[in-house]
Design an enzyme around this catalytic site. Structure first.
Site, PDB file in Angstrom:
ATOM      1  N   SER A 173      26.468  31.839 -18.419  1.00  0.00           N
ATOM      2  CA  SER A 173      27.923  31.707 -18.408  1.00  0.00           C
ATOM      3  C   SER A 173      28.635  33.053 -18.594  1.00  0.00           C
ATOM      4  O   SER A 173      29.604  33.346 -17.895  1.00  0.00           O
ATOM      5  CB  SER A 173      28.393  30.681 -19.437  1.00  0.00           C
ATOM      6  N   ARG A 183      17.525  35.033 -12.656  1.00  0.00           N
ATOM      7  CA  ARG A 183      16.070  34.857 -12.747  1.00  0.00           C
ATOM      8  C   ARG A 183      15.589  33.858 -11.693  1.00  0.00           C
ATOM      9  O   ARG A 183      14.566  34.023 -11.086  1.00  0.00           O
ATOM     10  CB  ARG A 183      15.763  34.353 -14.156  1.00  0.00           C
ATOM     11  N   TYR A 226      26.542  26.855 -14.862  1.00  0.00           N
ATOM     12  CA  TYR A 226      27.181  27.514 -16.007  1.00  0.00           C
ATOM     13  C   TYR A 226      28.702  27.613 -15.910  1.00  0.00           C
ATOM     14  O   TYR A 226      29.383  27.694 -16.929  1.00  0.00           O
ATOM     15  CB  TYR A 226      26.588  28.922 -16.204  1.00  0.00           C
ATOM     16  N   LYS A 286      30.018  37.073 -36.356  1.00  0.00           N
ATOM     17  CA  LYS A 286      30.980  35.974 -36.202  1.00  0.00           C
ATOM     18  C   LYS A 286      30.279  34.703 -35.731  1.00  0.00           C
ATOM     19  O   LYS A 286      30.727  33.595 -36.001  1.00  0.00           O
ATOM     20  CB  LYS A 286      32.143  36.383 -35.294  1.00  0.00           C
ATOM     21  N   ASN A 291      27.811  28.307 -30.641  1.00  0.00           N
ATOM     22  CA  ASN A 291      27.441  28.406 -32.049  1.00  0.00           C
ATOM     23  C   ASN A 291      28.179  27.362 -32.880  1.00  0.00           C
ATOM     24  O   ASN A 291      27.600  26.694 -33.728  1.00  0.00           O
ATOM     25  CB  ASN A 291      27.741  29.816 -32.562  1.00  0.00           C
TER      26      ASN A 291
HETATM   27  N1  LIG Z   1      29.203  32.571 -23.091  1.00  0.00           N
HETATM   28  C1  LIG Z   1      30.108  33.308 -23.704  1.00  0.00           C
HETATM   29  O1  LIG Z   1      31.270  32.912 -23.829  1.00  0.00           O
HETATM   30  C2  LIG Z   1      29.730  34.650 -24.234  1.00  0.00           C
HETATM   31  C3  LIG Z   1      28.410  35.017 -24.441  1.00  0.00           C
HETATM   32  N2  LIG Z   1      28.116  36.254 -24.936  1.00  0.00           N
HETATM   33  C4  LIG Z   1      26.736  36.662 -25.137  1.00  0.00           C
HETATM   34  O2  LIG Z   1      26.087  36.819 -23.881  1.00  0.00           O
HETATM   35  C5  LIG Z   1      24.692  36.619 -24.028  1.00  0.00           C
HETATM   36  C6  LIG Z   1      24.207  35.664 -22.960  1.00  0.00           C
HETATM   37  O3  LIG Z   1      24.874  34.440 -23.200  1.00  0.00           O
HETATM   38  P1  LIG Z   1      25.308  33.429 -22.066  1.00  0.00           P
HETATM   39  O4  LIG Z   1      25.432  34.027 -20.752  1.00  0.00           O
HETATM   40  O5  LIG Z   1      26.491  32.742 -22.586  1.00  0.00           O
HETATM   41  O6  LIG Z   1      24.042  32.448 -22.152  1.00  0.00           O
HETATM   42  P2  LIG Z   1      23.658  31.249 -21.209  1.00  0.00           P
HETATM   43  O7  LIG Z   1      22.802  30.371 -22.015  1.00  0.00           O
HETATM   44  O8  LIG Z   1      24.866  30.683 -20.563  1.00  0.00           O
HETATM   45  O9  LIG Z   1      22.785  31.964 -20.087  1.00  0.00           O
HETATM   46  C7  LIG Z   1      21.624  32.663 -20.353  1.00  0.00           C
HETATM   47  C8  LIG Z   1      21.048  33.155 -19.044  1.00  0.00           C
HETATM   48  O10 LIG Z   1      19.864  33.903 -19.318  1.00  0.00           O
HETATM   49  C9  LIG Z   1      18.826  33.406 -18.487  1.00  0.00           C
HETATM   50  N3  LIG Z   1      17.546  33.614 -19.132  1.00  0.00           N
HETATM   51  C10 LIG Z   1      16.931  32.851 -20.047  1.00  0.00           C
HETATM   52  N4  LIG Z   1      15.736  33.371 -20.360  1.00  0.00           N
HETATM   53  C11 LIG Z   1      15.599  34.492 -19.637  1.00  0.00           C
HETATM   54  C12 LIG Z   1      14.580  35.473 -19.495  1.00  0.00           C
HETATM   55  N5  LIG Z   1      13.453  35.390 -20.162  1.00  0.00           N
HETATM   56  N6  LIG Z   1      14.812  36.506 -18.669  1.00  0.00           N
HETATM   57  C13 LIG Z   1      15.945  36.590 -17.984  1.00  0.00           C
HETATM   58  N7  LIG Z   1      16.942  35.700 -18.033  1.00  0.00           N
HETATM   59  C14 LIG Z   1      16.764  34.660 -18.862  1.00  0.00           C
HETATM   60  C15 LIG Z   1      19.161  31.940 -18.269  1.00  0.00           C
HETATM   61  O11 LIG Z   1      18.520  31.462 -17.107  1.00  0.00           O
HETATM   62  C16 LIG Z   1      20.662  32.031 -18.113  1.00  0.00           C
HETATM   63  O12 LIG Z   1      21.013  32.388 -16.796  1.00  0.00           O
HETATM   64  C17 LIG Z   1      24.475  36.114 -25.459  1.00  0.00           C
HETATM   65  O13 LIG Z   1      24.047  37.176 -26.245  1.00  0.00           O
HETATM   66  C18 LIG Z   1      25.869  35.674 -25.897  1.00  0.00           C
HETATM   67  O14 LIG Z   1      26.070  35.792 -27.282  1.00  0.00           O
HETATM   68  C19 LIG Z   1      29.091  37.176 -25.223  1.00  0.00           C
HETATM   69  C20 LIG Z   1      30.411  36.874 -25.018  1.00  0.00           C
HETATM   70  C21 LIG Z   1      30.830  35.589 -24.527  1.00  0.00           C
HETATM   71  O1  LIG Z   2      30.984  35.242 -28.042  1.00  0.00           O
HETATM   72  C1  LIG Z   2      31.660  34.321 -27.673  1.00  0.00           C
HETATM   73  C2  LIG Z   2      33.125  34.399 -27.625  1.00  0.00           C
HETATM   74  O2  LIG Z   2      33.582  35.690 -27.838  1.00  0.00           O
HETATM   75  C3  LIG Z   2      31.029  33.056 -27.268  1.00  0.00           C
HETATM   76  O3  LIG Z   2      30.616  32.382 -28.389  1.00  0.00           O
HETATM   77  P1  LIG Z   2      29.410  31.367 -28.296  1.00  0.00           P
HETATM   78  O4  LIG Z   2      28.177  32.175 -27.979  1.00  0.00           O
HETATM   79  O5  LIG Z   2      29.354  30.702 -29.622  1.00  0.00           O
HETATM   80  O6  LIG Z   2      29.733  30.405 -27.186  1.00  0.00           O
END
Ligand SMILES: NC(=O)C1=CN([C@@H]2O[C@H](COP(=O)(O)OP(=O)(O)OC[C@H]3O[C@@H](n4cnc5c(N)ncnc54)[C@H](O)[C@@H]3O)[C@@H](O)[C@H]2O)C=CC1
Ligand SMILES: O=C(CO)COP(=O)(O)O
Length: 374
Positions: free
Chosen positions: A18, A39, A56, A198, A263
């Site tokens: 996402s 991936r 996503y 956070k 979270n």
């Molecule tokens: N979603 C949000 O609103 C925000 C997320 N983040 C941070 O971004 C980071 C990623 O989170 P999201 O994109 O939200 O997670 P997500 O769960 O939506 O997506 C994770 C992605 O990583 C891939 N993945 C899983 N295992 C993998 C591997 N071994 N190698 C490569 N890719 C792999 C999944 O297929 C998926 O595409 C986290 O650290 C999160 O804290 C930061 C700001 C905002």
């Molecule tokens: O980092 C985020 C907003 O800034 C997203 O929070 P979550 O990973 O809890 O969805």
């Protein structure tokens, strides 16, 4: 003769979840030509051909200057900047794979908000450890950035941080468009820990929400949680100011308030009585806070920082504390910093009482002869 326009910046985002997909859209809407590495080949194909990431970001159309591939070599060819957005616990393996393909001297930016289990390293530290890259080319981006809101172009701001202001500016210029504003600083530690910490407070908020507690409980946890975040980060070398900004307080508010937060959602399930293993099974997205609790508590202990709320979150995850018992008054310090009265009329009687107690104790010790030296 009119000057030819400069070619668009070419950037790649690794990780099509996402946030990776949303950030790729932010960069594309800022004018860069963006490649998103996924991936799974079928996901790359959907993004490339249908301009959607239905798993996503359902309902979101992706811009034309954003393409996708599952071929790592192709994703890393001829690029000006690289953004990393995979789950924190997999980053090290991803970096090992990409290291031989990395173009020289480009900024490498972490978009992640976790620490590595086992080592307790921040993501920028993992990058520095695995990649042969000058530390001045590493950056992190963080802030109140709930992916789905930004994908819908709702305005927000973020912080791009690097030890090199030049690198921070270079990245912030790319990560900027009419709905996304990037500020810069050089406090990588504060910016990065703000995003990690956070999440833990958001899990606590979810827990008490799931239990059914109301706004007073949540406000106390947010307020005291910010103190814990700040004490922890400052003890590790962060600037206090950073934690009061977008990457600290800003992100804390967004994450604690929003049902979009994973979270927060994970915490709510725990508060509703689901066991940790069930919560992990139900969450099909990354909730970084769940893996960060243990390494953060270990880091806090190493610096002698008290984190009563995070500690209680750890206990709820371990099943040793009932969610209903997670409350802000269960702290180890009865007058926590920031909550002391400014009126010292309460301090004086306490000091007078202590002196009287000491006198009485001394009298007892010296057989009722009166205090020593009297
Ligand atoms: N979603 C949000 O609103 C925000 C997320 N983040 C941070 O971004 C980071 C990623 O989170 P999201 O994109 O939200 O997670 P997500 O769960 O939506 O997506 C994770 C992605 O990583 C891939 N993945 C899983 N295992 C993998 C591997 N071994 N190698 C490569 N890719 C792999 C999944 O297929 C998926 O595409 C986290 O650290 C999160 O804290 C930061 C700001 C905002
Ligand atoms: O980092 C985020 C907003 O800034 C997203 O929070 P979550 O990973 O809890 O969805």
């Amino acid at each position: 003769m009119r000057a030819r326009p400069a070619p668009a910046r070419r950037v790649t985002v690794l990780g099509a979840g996402s946030w990776g997909t949303t950030f790729a859209k932010v960069l594309a809407d800022g004018g860069s030509d963006v490649t998103l590495w996924a991936r799974r080949p079928e996901m790359a194909r959907e993004i490339r051909e249908a301009r959607r990431n239905s798993q996503y970001l359902p309902g979101i159309n992706l811009p034309r200057n954003l393409t996708a591939t599952s071929d790592l070599a192709m994703a890393l060819t001829n690029i000006d900047q690289l953004f990393l957005c995979v789950p924190s616990q997999t980053l090290r393996d991803n970096l090992i794979d990409l290291e031989p393909l990395l173009p020289p001297d480009i900024p490498v930016v972490s978009l992640m908000k976790g620490v590595e289990k086992g080592t307790g390293l921040r993501m920028s530290e993992v990058i520095a450890e695995v990649l042969p890259i000058d530390p001045t080319r590493i950056a992190v981006a963080s802030g109140p950035n709930l992916a789905l809101e930004i994908a819908k172009k709702q305005p927000t701001a973020a912080v791009v941080s690097s030890v090199s202001m030049e690198t921070a500016h270079e990245v912030a210029l790319a990560a900027r468009n009419p709905y996304f504003r990037s500020f810069v600083n050089t406090d990588v530690i504060g910016t990065e820990f703000g995003g990690v910490l956070k999440n833990l407070i958001a899990v606590a908020i979810g827990i008490v929400d799931g239990v059914g507690y109301g706004e007073n409980t949540k406000a106390s946890i947010i307020t005291r949680g910010l103190v814990e975040m700040t004490d922890f980060a400052v003890a590790h070398g962060a600037e206090r100011e950073t934690l009061a900004g977008l990457a600290g307080l800003g992100d804390l508010i967004a994450t604690c308030q929003s049902p979009l937060s994973r979270n927060n959602t994970a915490g709510r399930l725990l508060g509703q009585g689901y066991a940790f293993a069930e919560v992990v099974k139900q969450m099909n997205q990354t909730a970084e806070g769940l893996a960060s609790v243990a390494p953060i508590l270990a880091l806090a202990k190493s610096k002698g920082v008290e984190m009563p709320i995070v500690d209680q979150v750890g206990q709820v995850l371990a099943g040793t504390l009932a969610p209903a018992d997670l409350a802000p008054h269960l702290t180890t310090d009865d007058t926590p910093r920031g909550e002391r009265t400014t009126d010292d009329s309460q301090a004086r009687p306490r000091a007078a009482f202590r002196r009287a107690f000491e006198r009485a104790f001394d009298q007892l010790r010296h057989g009722g002869r009166g205090p020593r030296g009297a």
